[in-house]
Motif scaffolding. Structure first.
Motif, PDB file in Angstrom:
ATOM      1  N   MET A 154       0.848  -1.190   0.000  1.00  0.00           N
ATOM      2  CA  MET A 154       0.000   0.000   0.000  1.00  0.00           C
ATOM      3  C   MET A 154       0.884   1.240   0.000  1.00  0.00           C
ATOM      4  SD  MET A 154      -2.780   1.308   2.819  1.00  0.00           S
ATOM      5  CE  MET A 154      -1.574   1.730   4.030  1.00  0.00           C
ATOM      6  N   ASP A 155       0.455   2.231  -0.746  1.00  0.00           N
ATOM      7  CA  ASP A 155       1.154   3.501  -0.831  1.00  0.00           C
ATOM      8  C   ASP A 155       0.149   4.618  -0.537  1.00  0.00           C
ATOM      9  OD1 ASP A 155       3.295   5.276  -1.458  1.00  0.00           O
ATOM     10  OD2 ASP A 155       2.501   5.524  -3.490  1.00  0.00           O
ATOM     11  N   ILE A 156       0.596   5.639   0.174  1.00  0.00           N
ATOM     12  CA  ILE A 156      -0.252   6.816   0.428  1.00  0.00           C
ATOM     13  C   ILE A 156       0.372   7.981  -0.302  1.00  0.00           C
ATOM     14  CG2 ILE A 156      -1.203   8.385   2.157  1.00  0.00           C
ATOM     15  CD1 ILE A 156      -1.158   6.053   4.136  1.00  0.00           C
ATOM     16  N   ARG A 157      -0.449   8.658  -1.101  1.00  0.00           N
ATOM     17  CA  ARG A 157       0.050   9.771  -1.903  1.00  0.00           C
ATOM     18  C   ARG A 157      -1.047  10.802  -2.127  1.00  0.00           C
ATOM     19  NH1 ARG A 157       1.169   5.630  -6.521  1.00  0.00           N
ATOM     20  NH2 ARG A 157      -0.902   4.903  -6.947  1.00  0.00           N
ATOM     21  N   ASP A 158      -0.634  11.948  -2.674  1.00  0.00           N
ATOM     22  CA  ASP A 158      -1.595  13.006  -2.968  1.00  0.00           C
ATOM     23  C   ASP A 158      -2.625  12.536  -3.984  1.00  0.00           C
ATOM     24  OD1 ASP A 158      -0.486  14.964  -1.313  1.00  0.00           O
ATOM     25  OD2 ASP A 158       0.849  15.709  -2.879  1.00  0.00           O
ATOM     26  N   LEU A 159      -3.857  12.933  -3.782  1.00  0.00           N
ATOM     27  CA  LEU A 159      -4.890  12.726  -4.788  1.00  0.00           C
ATOM     28  C   LEU A 159      -4.586  13.689  -5.932  1.00  0.00           C
ATOM     29  CD1 LEU A 159      -7.593  11.472  -5.719  1.00  0.00           C
ATOM     30  CD2 LEU A 159      -8.734  13.346  -4.525  1.00  0.00           C
ATOM     31  N   THR A 160      -4.621  13.196  -7.140  1.00  0.00           N
ATOM     32  CA  THR A 160      -4.363  14.026  -8.309  1.00  0.00           C
ATOM     33  C   THR A 160      -5.658  14.221  -9.093  1.00  0.00           C
ATOM     34  OG1 THR A 160      -3.843  12.152  -9.747  1.00  0.00           O
ATOM     35  CG2 THR A 160      -2.005  13.112  -8.458  1.00  0.00           C
ATOM     36  N   THR A 161      -5.577  14.941 -10.170  1.00  0.00           N
ATOM     37  CA  THR A 161      -6.753  15.189 -11.004  1.00  0.00           C
ATOM     38  C   THR A 161      -6.990  14.069 -12.019  1.00  0.00           C
ATOM     39  OG1 THR A 161      -5.415  16.518 -12.518  1.00  0.00           O
ATOM     40  CG2 THR A 161      -6.602  17.695 -10.766  1.00  0.00           C
ATOM     41  N   ASP A 162      -6.259  12.971 -11.884  1.00  0.00           N
ATOM     42  CA  ASP A 162      -6.458  11.807 -12.745  1.00  0.00           C
ATOM     43  C   ASP A 162      -7.910  11.335 -12.623  1.00  0.00           C
ATOM     44  OD1 ASP A 162      -5.753   9.288 -14.196  1.00  0.00           O
ATOM     45  OD2 ASP A 162      -6.131   8.427 -12.193  1.00  0.00           O
ATOM     46  N   GLN A 163      -8.628  11.290 -13.725  1.00  0.00           N
ATOM     47  CA  GLN A 163     -10.058  10.982 -13.701  1.00  0.00           C
ATOM     48  C   GLN A 163     -10.369   9.580 -13.194  1.00  0.00           C
ATOM     49  OE1 GLN A 163     -12.499  13.328 -14.123  1.00  0.00           O
ATOM     50  NE2 GLN A 163     -10.647  14.576 -14.063  1.00  0.00           N
ATOM     51  N   ILE A 177      -5.348  19.419   2.041  1.00  0.00           N
ATOM     52  CA  ILE A 177      -4.705  18.112   2.043  1.00  0.00           C
ATOM     53  C   ILE A 177      -5.715  17.113   1.491  1.00  0.00           C
ATOM     54  CG2 ILE A 177      -3.754  16.256   3.469  1.00  0.00           C
ATOM     55  CD1 ILE A 177      -2.905  18.446   5.492  1.00  0.00           C
ATOM     56  N   SER A 178      -5.282  16.303   0.539  1.00  0.00           N
ATOM     57  CA  SER A 178      -6.137  15.274  -0.045  1.00  0.00           C
ATOM     58  C   SER A 178      -5.240  14.112  -0.436  1.00  0.00           C
ATOM     59  CB  SER A 178      -6.882  15.834  -1.266  1.00  0.00           C
ATOM     60  OG  SER A 178      -7.859  14.928  -1.715  1.00  0.00           O
ATOM     61  N   ARG A 179      -5.340  13.003   0.318  1.00  0.00           N
ATOM     62  CA  ARG A 179      -4.421  11.878   0.156  1.00  0.00           C
ATOM     63  C   ARG A 179      -5.206  10.572  -0.021  1.00  0.00           C
ATOM     64  NH1 ARG A 179       0.989  12.786  -0.035  1.00  0.00           N
ATOM     65  NH2 ARG A 179       1.532  11.332   1.623  1.00  0.00           N
ATOM     66  N   VAL A 180      -4.649   9.672  -0.803  1.00  0.00           N
ATOM     67  CA  VAL A 180      -5.281   8.380  -1.048  1.00  0.00           C
ATOM     68  C   VAL A 180      -4.328   7.250  -0.700  1.00  0.00           C
ATOM     69  CG1 VAL A 180      -6.943   9.107  -2.806  1.00  0.00           C
ATOM     70  CG2 VAL A 180      -4.611   8.515  -3.489  1.00  0.00           C
ATOM     71  N   ALA A 181      -4.903   6.155  -0.235  1.00  0.00           N
ATOM     72  CA  ALA A 181      -4.166   4.908  -0.044  1.00  0.00           C
ATOM     73  C   ALA A 181      -4.493   4.034  -1.247  1.00  0.00           C
ATOM     74  CB  ALA A 181      -4.592   4.222   1.250  1.00  0.00           C
ATOM     75  N   VAL A 182      -3.463   3.565  -1.923  1.00  0.00           N
ATOM     76  CA  VAL A 182      -3.653   2.754  -3.127  1.00  0.00           C
ATOM     77  C   VAL A 182      -2.882   1.449  -3.008  1.00  0.00           C
ATOM     78  CG1 VAL A 182      -4.052   4.755  -4.627  1.00  0.00           C
ATOM     79  CG2 VAL A 182      -1.748   3.879  -4.343  1.00  0.00           C
ATOM     80  N   ASP A 202      -1.120  -2.021  -5.151  1.00  0.00           N
ATOM     81  CA  ASP A 202      -0.175  -2.147  -6.259  1.00  0.00           C
ATOM     82  C   ASP A 202      -0.820  -2.021  -7.631  1.00  0.00           C
ATOM     83  OD1 ASP A 202       1.887  -2.480  -4.456  1.00  0.00           O
ATOM     84  OD2 ASP A 202       1.764  -4.683  -4.512  1.00  0.00           O
ATOM     85  N   SER A 203      -2.125  -2.254  -7.716  1.00  0.00           N
ATOM     86  CA  SER A 203      -2.822  -2.147  -9.002  1.00  0.00           C
ATOM     87  C   SER A 203      -3.516  -0.794  -9.175  1.00  0.00           C
ATOM     88  CB  SER A 203      -3.842  -3.276  -9.139  1.00  0.00           C
ATOM     89  OG  SER A 203      -4.864  -3.136  -8.172  1.00  0.00           O
ATOM     90  N   ALA A 204      -3.186   0.174  -8.316  1.00  0.00           N
ATOM     91  CA  ALA A 204      -3.737   1.540  -8.346  1.00  0.00           C
ATOM     92  C   ALA A 204      -5.199   1.607  -7.911  1.00  0.00           C
ATOM     93  CB  ALA A 204      -3.548   2.188  -9.720  1.00  0.00           C
ATOM     94  N   LYS A 205      -5.667   0.570  -7.229  1.00  0.00           N
ATOM     95  CA  LYS A 205      -7.020   0.602  -6.675  1.00  0.00           C
ATOM     96  C   LYS A 205      -7.005   1.443  -5.409  1.00  0.00           C
ATOM     97  CE  LYS A 205     -10.729  -2.053  -4.674  1.00  0.00           C
ATOM     98  NZ  LYS A 205     -11.140  -3.275  -4.037  1.00  0.00           N
ATOM     99  N   ILE A 206      -7.984   2.329  -5.281  1.00  0.00           N
ATOM    100  CA  ILE A 206      -8.111   3.174  -4.102  1.00  0.00           C
ATOM    101  C   ILE A 206      -8.660   2.335  -2.951  1.00  0.00           C
ATOM    102  CG2 ILE A 206      -9.250   5.200  -3.095  1.00  0.00           C
ATOM    103  CD1 ILE A 206      -7.182   5.879  -5.245  1.00  0.00           C
ATOM    104  N   LEU A 207      -7.903   2.304  -1.861  1.00  0.00           N
ATOM    105  CA  LEU A 207      -8.325   1.586  -0.659  1.00  0.00           C
ATOM    106  C   LEU A 207      -8.928   2.532   0.369  1.00  0.00           C
ATOM    107  CD1 LEU A 207      -5.176  -0.682  -0.241  1.00  0.00           C
ATOM    108  CD2 LEU A 207      -7.321  -1.208  -1.434  1.00  0.00           C
ATOM    109  N   GLY A 208      -8.535   3.811   0.306  1.00  0.00           N
ATOM    110  CA  GLY A 208      -9.043   4.791   1.251  1.00  0.00           C
ATOM    111  C   GLY A 208      -8.656   6.199   0.844  1.00  0.00           C
ATOM    112  N   TRP A 209      -9.313   7.164   1.469  1.00  0.00           N
ATOM    113  CA  TRP A 209      -9.087   8.576   1.151  1.00  0.00           C
ATOM    114  C   TRP A 209      -9.268   9.397   2.414  1.00  0.00           C
ATOM    115  CZ3 TRP A 209     -13.313  12.359  -0.150  1.00  0.00           C
ATOM    116  CH2 TRP A 209     -12.808  13.592  -0.575  1.00  0.00           C
ATOM    117  N   ILE A 210      -8.415  10.416   2.560  1.00  0.00           N
ATOM    118  CA  ILE A 210      -8.510  11.357   3.674  1.00  0.00           C
ATOM    119  C   ILE A 210      -8.267  12.750   3.122  1.00  0.00           C
ATOM    120  CG2 ILE A 210      -6.067  11.246   4.320  1.00  0.00           C
ATOM    121  CD1 ILE A 210      -7.050  11.236   7.285  1.00  0.00           C
ATOM    122  N   ALA A 211      -8.959  13.723   3.680  1.00  0.00           N
ATOM    123  CA  ALA A 211      -8.779  15.098   3.223  1.00  0.00           C
ATOM    124  C   ALA A 211      -8.949  16.044   4.403  1.00  0.00           C
ATOM    125  CB  ALA A 211      -9.786  15.434   2.121  1.00  0.00           C
TER     126      ALA A 211
END
Length: 177
Positions: free
Chosen positions: A1-10, A47-52, A54-63
């Protein structure tokens, strides 16, 4: 799992919106309402971060957003995919959020934990009858997020009676960083 900034990727935004609607249908009734919420969190100074996975599936979101000249940050919202709850993802997102607030020199994180389903002793009562006693004797009686946040060091700092309707309060919690 990786936590990173939410981007504008649709693709990512669509996943986050669906996560909101599926998890909080009482708050975000449809995709468009969720999209408006997500767009707000992408504004500068937020602040807007997502947990993803390895397949780029969103597991969670915090803002969150800053208040009081950046001293206080409101955590809103936090959501974890139903099938991935109680696996440490929410804890990891909150920890990451705390680090993001520290980087921005914040001092306190605050949040509201609505009780719309009678899972605390502050629900379904007239809090105005004796607010200090109700607040002093506060207990969680169901599976309410207050328990999760207490484990992370947050404390109950207030309550807004009837915030979500008669007998449905919003419970404020805070934590010094």
């Amino acid at each position: 799992m990786d936590i990173r900034d939410l981007t504008t990727d649709q693709y990512t935004i669509k996943q986050v919106c669906n996560l909101l609607v599926n998890s909080f249908e009482h708050a975000w009734h449809n995709y468009q309402e969720a999209l408006e919420e997500v767009k707000q969190t992408l504004q500068p100074g937020r602040i807007s971060r997502v947990a993803v996975d390895d397949s780029a599936k969103i597991l969670g979101w915090i803002a969150g957003s800053s208040r009081y000249n950046g001293n206080v940050w409101e955590l809103h919202p936090l959501v974890v995919e139903q099938s991935h709850r109680k696996l440490g993802i929410g804890r990891a997102l909150v920890s990451d959020f705390e680090n993001q607030v520290r980087i921005r020199s914040g001092l306190t994180i605050t949040l509201g934990a609505d009780d719309e389903s009678g899972e605390t002793t502050l629900s379904n009562v007239n809090l105005y009858s004796d607010l200090p006693s109700h607040f002093r004797d506060f207990k969680v009686t169901g599976d309410h997020p207050v328990t999760f946040y207490k484990k992370l060091g947050f404390v109950v700092t207030g309550v807004v009676p009837d915030a979500n309707g008669l007998g449905k309060p919003d419970i404020y919690m805070s934590k010094r960083i």
